[in-house]
Design a protein around this motif. Sequence first.
Motif, PDB file in Angstrom:
ATOM      1  N   LEU A  81       0.819  -1.207   0.000  1.00  0.00           N
ATOM      2  CA  LEU A  81       0.000   0.000   0.000  1.00  0.00           C
ATOM      3  C   LEU A  81       0.857   1.265   0.000  1.00  0.00           C
ATOM      4  N   ALA A  82       1.991   1.205   0.700  1.00  0.00           N
ATOM      5  CA  ALA A  82       2.874   2.379   0.738  1.00  0.00           C
ATOM      6  C   ALA A  82       3.463   2.668  -0.634  1.00  0.00           C
ATOM      7  N   GLU A  83       3.928   1.627  -1.324  1.00  0.00           N
ATOM      8  CA  GLU A  83       4.536   1.816  -2.641  1.00  0.00           C
ATOM      9  C   GLU A  83       3.503   2.135  -3.713  1.00  0.00           C
ATOM     10  N   ALA A  84       2.312   1.595  -3.548  1.00  0.00           N
ATOM     11  CA  ALA A  84       1.278   1.807  -4.569  1.00  0.00           C
ATOM     12  C   ALA A  84       0.444   3.054  -4.308  1.00  0.00           C
ATOM     13  N   ARG A  85       0.764   3.804  -3.282  1.00  0.00           N
ATOM     14  CA  ARG A  85      -0.061   4.954  -2.907  1.00  0.00           C
ATOM     15  C   ARG A  85      -0.259   5.959  -4.047  1.00  0.00           C
ATOM     16  N   PRO A  86       0.777   6.361  -4.774  1.00  0.00           N
ATOM     17  CA  PRO A  86       0.534   7.299  -5.888  1.00  0.00           C
ATOM     18  C   PRO A  86      -0.416   6.726  -6.939  1.00  0.00           C
ATOM     19  N   ALA A  87      -0.239   5.450  -7.268  1.00  0.00           N
ATOM     20  CA  ALA A  87      -1.113   4.817  -8.261  1.00  0.00           C
ATOM     21  C   ALA A  87      -2.534   4.699  -7.739  1.00  0.00           C
ATOM     22  N   ILE A  88      -2.687   4.442  -6.445  1.00  0.00           N
ATOM     23  CA  ILE A  88      -4.023   4.341  -5.865  1.00  0.00           C
ATOM     24  C   ILE A  88      -4.703   5.710  -5.859  1.00  0.00           C
ATOM     25  N   LEU A  89      -3.939   6.749  -5.604  1.00  0.00           N
ATOM     26  CA  LEU A  89      -4.494   8.104  -5.660  1.00  0.00           C
ATOM     27  C   LEU A  89      -4.956   8.444  -7.078  1.00  0.00           C
ATOM     28  N   LEU A  90      -4.171   8.036  -8.067  1.00  0.00           N
ATOM     29  CA  LEU A  90      -4.587   8.247  -9.454  1.00  0.00           C
ATOM     30  C   LEU A  90      -5.827   7.416  -9.780  1.00  0.00           C
ATOM     31  N   ALA A  91      -5.889   6.207  -9.219  1.00  0.00           N
ATOM     32  CA  ALA A  91      -7.074   5.361  -9.420  1.00  0.00           C
ATOM     33  C   ALA A  91      -8.306   6.007  -8.814  1.00  0.00           C
ATOM     34  N   PHE A  92      -8.135   6.597  -7.631  1.00  0.00           N
ATOM     35  CA  PHE A  92      -9.259   7.276  -6.990  1.00  0.00           C
ATOM     36  C   PHE A  92      -9.695   8.485  -7.817  1.00  0.00           C
ATOM     37  N   THR A  93      -8.709   9.197  -8.364  1.00  0.00           N
ATOM     38  CA  THR A  93      -9.027  10.333  -9.224  1.00  0.00           C
ATOM     39  C   THR A  93      -9.818   9.891 -10.451  1.00  0.00           C
ATOM     40  N   MET A  94      -9.371   8.811 -11.080  1.00  0.00           N
ATOM     41  CA  MET A  94     -10.077   8.289 -12.247  1.00  0.00           C
ATOM     42  C   MET A  94     -11.491   7.843 -11.879  1.00  0.00           C
ATOM     43  N   THR A  95     -11.630   7.288 -10.693  1.00  0.00           N
ATOM     44  CA  THR A  95     -12.947   6.853 -10.227  1.00  0.00           C
ATOM     45  C   THR A  95     -13.890   8.038 -10.050  1.00  0.00           C
ATOM     46  N   ILE A  96     -13.392   9.113  -9.438  1.00  0.00           N
ATOM     47  CA  ILE A  96     -14.217  10.302  -9.235  1.00  0.00           C
ATOM     48  C   ILE A  96     -14.617  10.920 -10.568  1.00  0.00           C
ATOM     49  N   VAL A  97     -13.673  10.966 -11.508  1.00  0.00           N
ATOM     50  CA  VAL A  97     -13.982  11.507 -12.831  1.00  0.00           C
ATOM     51  C   VAL A  97     -15.075  10.669 -13.503  1.00  0.00           C
ATOM     52  N   SER A  98     -14.967   9.355 -13.387  1.00  0.00           N
ATOM     53  CA  SER A  98     -15.991   8.486 -13.967  1.00  0.00           C
ATOM     54  C   SER A  98     -17.331   8.684 -13.280  1.00  0.00           C
ATOM     55  N   LEU A  99     -17.307   8.893 -11.969  1.00  0.00           N
ATOM     56  CA  LEU A  99     -18.544   9.105 -11.224  1.00  0.00           C
ATOM     57  C   LEU A  99     -19.241  10.396 -11.649  1.00  0.00           C
ATOM     58  N   ILE A 100     -18.463  11.400 -11.988  1.00  0.00           N
ATOM     59  CA  ILE A 100     -19.067  12.643 -12.459  1.00  0.00           C
ATOM     60  C   ILE A 100     -19.877  12.374 -13.729  1.00  0.00           C
ATOM     61  N   GLY A 101     -19.294  11.555 -14.616  1.00  0.00           N
ATOM     62  CA  GLY A 101     -20.029  11.175 -15.822  1.00  0.00           C
ATOM     63  C   GLY A 101     -21.238  10.319 -15.513  1.00  0.00           C
ATOM     64  N   TYR A 102     -21.085   9.370 -14.585  1.00  0.00           N
ATOM     65  CA  TYR A 102     -22.211   8.525 -14.193  1.00  0.00           C
ATOM     66  C   TYR A 102     -23.324   9.355 -13.554  1.00  0.00           C
ATOM     67  N   SER A 103     -22.934  10.325 -12.728  1.00  0.00           N
ATOM     68  CA  SER A 103     -23.940  11.151 -12.044  1.00  0.00           C
ATOM     69  C   SER A 103     -24.760  11.947 -13.042  1.00  0.00           C
ATOM     70  N   ALA A 104     -24.142  12.313 -14.165  1.00  0.00           N
ATOM     71  CA  ALA A 104     -24.899  13.006 -15.208  1.00  0.00           C
ATOM     72  C   ALA A 104     -25.888  12.054 -15.872  1.00  0.00           C
ATOM     73  N   MET A 105     -25.506  10.771 -15.987  1.00  0.00           N
ATOM     74  CA  MET A 105     -26.391   9.795 -16.627  1.00  0.00           C
ATOM     75  C   MET A 105     -27.618   9.482 -15.777  1.00  0.00           C
ATOM     76  N   VAL A 106     -27.481   9.512 -14.450  1.00  0.00           N
ATOM     77  CA  VAL A 106     -28.644   9.200 -13.615  1.00  0.00           C
ATOM     78  C   VAL A 106     -29.709  10.290 -13.728  1.00  0.00           C
ATOM     79  N   GLY A 107     -29.325  11.433 -14.286  1.00  0.00           N
ATOM     80  CA  GLY A 107     -30.320  12.465 -14.536  1.00  0.00           C
ATOM     81  C   GLY A 107     -31.398  12.007 -15.490  1.00  0.00           C
ATOM     82  N   ALA A 108     -31.074  11.027 -16.336  1.00  0.00           N
ATOM     83  CA  ALA A 108     -32.055  10.499 -17.296  1.00  0.00           C
ATOM     84  C   ALA A 108     -33.172   9.739 -16.603  1.00  0.00           C
TER      85      ALA A 108
END
Length: 222
Positions: free
Chosen positions: A140-167
């Motif tokens: 977890l210590a070594e993968a922390r930067p990659a996990i942070l990027l993964a979390f960022t990608m997840t949030i970005v995807s959620l923003i798109g998903y949240s727009a879709m639930v508007g339908a």
Amino acid sequence: MSPDMLFDILSKSLLQTLHMVAVSGLVGSLIGLPIGVFLATSARGELFPAPALNSAIGLVVNAARSTPFIILVVAIIPFTRLLTGTSIGTTAAIVPLTIATVPFFARLVEAAIRDVDKGLIEAARAMGATPMQIVLKVLLAEARPAILLAFTMTIVSLIGYSAMVGAVGGGGLGDLGIRYGYQRFMPEVMLAVVVVLIVLVQLVQSAGDALARRFDKRNRKT
């Protein structure tokens, strides 16, 4: 529509989107993180070998990831109504958003853990570290930067998903764009929604990239 009215409804919808993304992103990631770690460490010959369970969980994760989000939203309406008492609105939208987050983030975490140098794991084993210590202090210590990027990608995807639930009446910016921009033929509202979504994604991506660079040991001065 007057600028003041546009600003008011846009602000309200933005807050709804931020609420949906924040709650589902946090809860989904907290659930997805241990699942991702388990998938990366439970294959044959790994720290916690459980190949049968690994395959079973991997199958469930793959099935969830393979389901188109809009179909997932409709398919779990009874479950959403059971948890929240309704199938529309921002609170109800958090349920499918969270469920979609878990397998997505889990696979990204798994990939981040697998990218950790195997030599570090062997060195920790040689020094007598337990498997759990290796996970917490090495993987977890070594993968922390990659996990942070993964979390960022997840949030970005959620923003798109949240727009879709508007339908389907999920509220937020997507709902605003559909109800006013599309159904009422107000292109200025649709344009405003698109601009706000683009700015929001850029802010999240920039913040995530900066945070990942900060925790990346390769970027630290010796």
